[in-house]
Design a protein around this motif. Structure first.
Motif, PDB file in Angstrom:
ATOM      1  N   GLY A  51       0.813  -1.215   0.000  1.00  0.00           N
ATOM      2  CA  GLY A  51       0.000   0.000   0.000  1.00  0.00           C
ATOM      3  C   GLY A  51       0.845   1.263   0.000  1.00  0.00           C
ATOM      4  N   THR A  52       1.929   1.251   0.755  1.00  0.00           N
ATOM      5  CA  THR A  52       2.818   2.412   0.798  1.00  0.00           C
ATOM      6  C   THR A  52       3.488   2.634  -0.556  1.00  0.00           C
ATOM      7  N   ALA A  53       3.985   1.557  -1.153  1.00  0.00           N
ATOM      8  CA  ALA A  53       4.640   1.689  -2.462  1.00  0.00           C
ATOM      9  C   ALA A  53       3.671   2.227  -3.508  1.00  0.00           C
ATOM     10  N   ALA A  54       2.471   1.658  -3.562  1.00  0.00           N
ATOM     11  CA  ALA A  54       1.484   2.121  -4.535  1.00  0.00           C
ATOM     12  C   ALA A  54       1.045   3.550  -4.221  1.00  0.00           C
ATOM     13  N   GLY A  55       0.897   3.868  -2.943  1.00  0.00           N
ATOM     14  CA  GLY A  55       0.489   5.218  -2.556  1.00  0.00           C
ATOM     15  C   GLY A  55       1.521   6.270  -2.925  1.00  0.00           C
ATOM     16  N   VAL A  56       2.780   5.968  -2.689  1.00  0.00           N
ATOM     17  CA  VAL A  56       3.847   6.906  -3.062  1.00  0.00           C
ATOM     18  C   VAL A  56       3.853   7.118  -4.582  1.00  0.00           C
ATOM     19  N   LEU A  57       3.702   6.044  -5.324  1.00  0.00           N
ATOM     20  CA  LEU A  57       3.657   6.176  -6.786  1.00  0.00           C
ATOM     21  C   LEU A  57       2.455   7.005  -7.227  1.00  0.00           C
ATOM     22  N   ALA A  58       1.317   6.836  -6.557  1.00  0.00           N
ATOM     23  CA  ALA A  58       0.136   7.646  -6.889  1.00  0.00           C
ATOM     24  C   ALA A  58       0.392   9.121  -6.618  1.00  0.00           C
ATOM     25  N   LEU A  59       1.123   9.422  -5.564  1.00  0.00           N
ATOM     26  CA  LEU A  59       1.439  10.823  -5.264  1.00  0.00           C
ATOM     27  C   LEU A  59       2.475  11.405  -6.224  1.00  0.00           C
ATOM     28  N   LEU A  60       3.239  10.547  -6.884  1.00  0.00           N
ATOM     29  CA  LEU A  60       4.252  11.004  -7.843  1.00  0.00           C
ATOM     30  C   LEU A  60       3.719  11.099  -9.272  1.00  0.00           C
ATOM     31  N   ARG A  61       2.459  10.742  -9.464  1.00  0.00           N
ATOM     32  CA  ARG A  61       1.907  10.760 -10.822  1.00  0.00           C
ATOM     33  C   ARG A  61       1.933  12.182 -11.374  1.00  0.00           C
ATOM     34  N   GLY A  62       1.885  12.272 -12.669  1.00  0.00           N
ATOM     35  CA  GLY A  62       1.853  13.578 -13.307  1.00  0.00           C
ATOM     36  C   GLY A  62       1.532  13.421 -14.773  1.00  0.00           C
ATOM     37  N   GLN A  63       1.416  14.529 -15.451  1.00  0.00           N
ATOM     38  CA  GLN A  63       1.103  14.496 -16.878  1.00  0.00           C
ATOM     39  C   GLN A  63       2.218  13.812 -17.650  1.00  0.00           C
ATOM     40  N   GLN A  64       1.833  12.940 -18.534  1.00  0.00           N
ATOM     41  CA  GLN A  64       2.755  12.233 -19.426  1.00  0.00           C
ATOM     42  C   GLN A  64       3.820  11.432 -18.683  1.00  0.00           C
ATOM     43  N   ARG A  65       3.520  10.986 -17.516  1.00  0.00           N
ATOM     44  CA  ARG A  65       4.481  10.167 -16.766  1.00  0.00           C
ATOM     45  C   ARG A  65       3.982   8.742 -16.712  1.00  0.00           C
ATOM     46  N   THR A  66       4.625   7.894 -17.453  1.00  0.00           N
ATOM     47  CA  THR A  66       4.208   6.503 -17.527  1.00  0.00           C
ATOM     48  C   THR A  66       4.730   5.690 -16.351  1.00  0.00           C
ATOM     49  N   TRP A  67       5.923   6.021 -15.855  1.00  0.00           N
ATOM     50  CA  TRP A  67       6.557   5.150 -14.869  1.00  0.00           C
ATOM     51  C   TRP A  67       5.797   5.021 -13.551  1.00  0.00           C
ATOM     52  N   PRO A  68       5.173   6.055 -12.985  1.00  0.00           N
ATOM     53  CA  PRO A  68       4.422   5.796 -11.743  1.00  0.00           C
ATOM     54  C   PRO A  68       3.236   4.866 -11.970  1.00  0.00           C
ATOM     55  N   VAL A  69       2.592   5.018 -13.127  1.00  0.00           N
ATOM     56  CA  VAL A  69       1.443   4.165 -13.434  1.00  0.00           C
ATOM     57  C   VAL A  69       1.903   2.718 -13.615  1.00  0.00           C
ATOM     58  N   ALA A  70       2.947   2.529 -14.402  1.00  0.00           N
ATOM     59  CA  ALA A  70       3.484   1.176 -14.619  1.00  0.00           C
ATOM     60  C   ALA A  70       3.975   0.579 -13.304  1.00  0.00           C
ATOM     61  N   GLY A  71       4.615   1.385 -12.488  1.00  0.00           N
ATOM     62  CA  GLY A  71       5.092   0.911 -11.187  1.00  0.00           C
ATOM     63  C   GLY A  71       3.947   0.489 -10.285  1.00  0.00           C
ATOM     64  N   GLY A  72       2.875   1.268 -10.255  1.00  0.00           N
ATOM     65  CA  GLY A  72       1.710   0.920  -9.442  1.00  0.00           C
ATOM     66  C   GLY A  72       1.050  -0.363  -9.898  1.00  0.00           C
ATOM     67  N   LEU A  73       0.955  -0.531 -11.217  1.00  0.00           N
ATOM     68  CA  LEU A  73       0.413  -1.781 -11.756  1.00  0.00           C
ATOM     69  C   LEU A  73       1.301  -2.962 -11.365  1.00  0.00           C
ATOM     70  N   ALA A  74       2.611  -2.766 -11.434  1.00  0.00           N
ATOM     71  CA  ALA A  74       3.547  -3.833 -11.074  1.00  0.00           C
ATOM     72  C   ALA A  74       3.438  -4.180  -9.590  1.00  0.00           C
ATOM     73  N   VAL A  75       3.365  -3.173  -8.734  1.00  0.00           N
ATOM     74  CA  VAL A  75       3.238  -3.418  -7.288  1.00  0.00           C
ATOM     75  C   VAL A  75       1.980  -4.236  -7.000  1.00  0.00           C
ATOM     76  N   ALA A  76       0.862  -3.833  -7.596  1.00  0.00           N
ATOM     77  CA  ALA A  76      -0.396  -4.534  -7.355  1.00  0.00           C
ATOM     78  C   ALA A  76      -0.338  -5.966  -7.887  1.00  0.00           C
TER      79      ALA A  76
END
Length: 162
Positions: free
Chosen positions: A44-69
């Motif tokens: 939950g912490t890893a996915a939450g941190v990635l959600a807080l790092l999201r931004g326009q045109q940023r694929t890596w937080p989204v891909a990271g969150g999918l990978a964590v889940a």
């Protein structure tokens, strides 16, 4: 959305994540026992941190969150732990999926939606054969994914129209 509003929204989202992690840890420790609560909190912490790092045109937080889940789903099944992703991970993933659909180019947005669906399907499959797939975790993950996709598409269309 200007920087002040984005910062305030992220601060509120962060508070929701922290409160959710604390409540989930307490409830899991009380019912499941052992150190499983720690695994759920790390995911939950890893996915939450990635959600807080999201931004326009940023694929890596989204891909990271999918990978964590996805990893949480597999580890929970292999280690015979309760279903994952837990509520905070599901919420963070919904934020990431909705954000990805809203901001990423078409093919990547579709891939994000498909990745989120794969996590939901994995969650349903991990409930089998015990609960025929229908558990609180599967419902939460399914509903949050559906809402994320609907909001992501809606905000994408509204953003183009304005």
């Amino acid at each position: 959305m200007d920087t002040t509003h984005r910062t305030a929204a992220n601060a509120m989202l962060g508070l929701v994540f922290v409160a959710g992690l604390g409540l989930t840890a307490y409830l899991i420790a009380d019912s499941w026992g052992g150190l499983y609560w720690l695994f759920d909190c790390v995911a939950g912490t890893a996915a939450g941190v990635l959600a807080l790092l999201r931004g326009q045109q940023r694929t890596w937080p989204v891909a990271g969150g999918l990978a964590v889940a996805a990893v949480a789903v597999v580890v929970a099944r292999v280690a015979d732990l309760p279903q994952e992703p837990g509520p905070v991970t599901a919420l963070a993933l919904a934020v990431l999926v909705g954000s990805g659909i809203r901001t990423l180019p078409g093919p990547r947005a579709a891939a994000v939606a498909a990745g989120g669906l794969a996590v939901v399907v994995g969650t349903w499959l991990t409930a089998l054969p015990d609960a025929a797939g229908f558990t609180a975790v599967t419902v939460v993950n399914t509903v949050t994914w559906l809402v994320a996709v609907a909001l992501g598409i809606t905000l994408r269309v509204v953003g183009r129209a304005s």
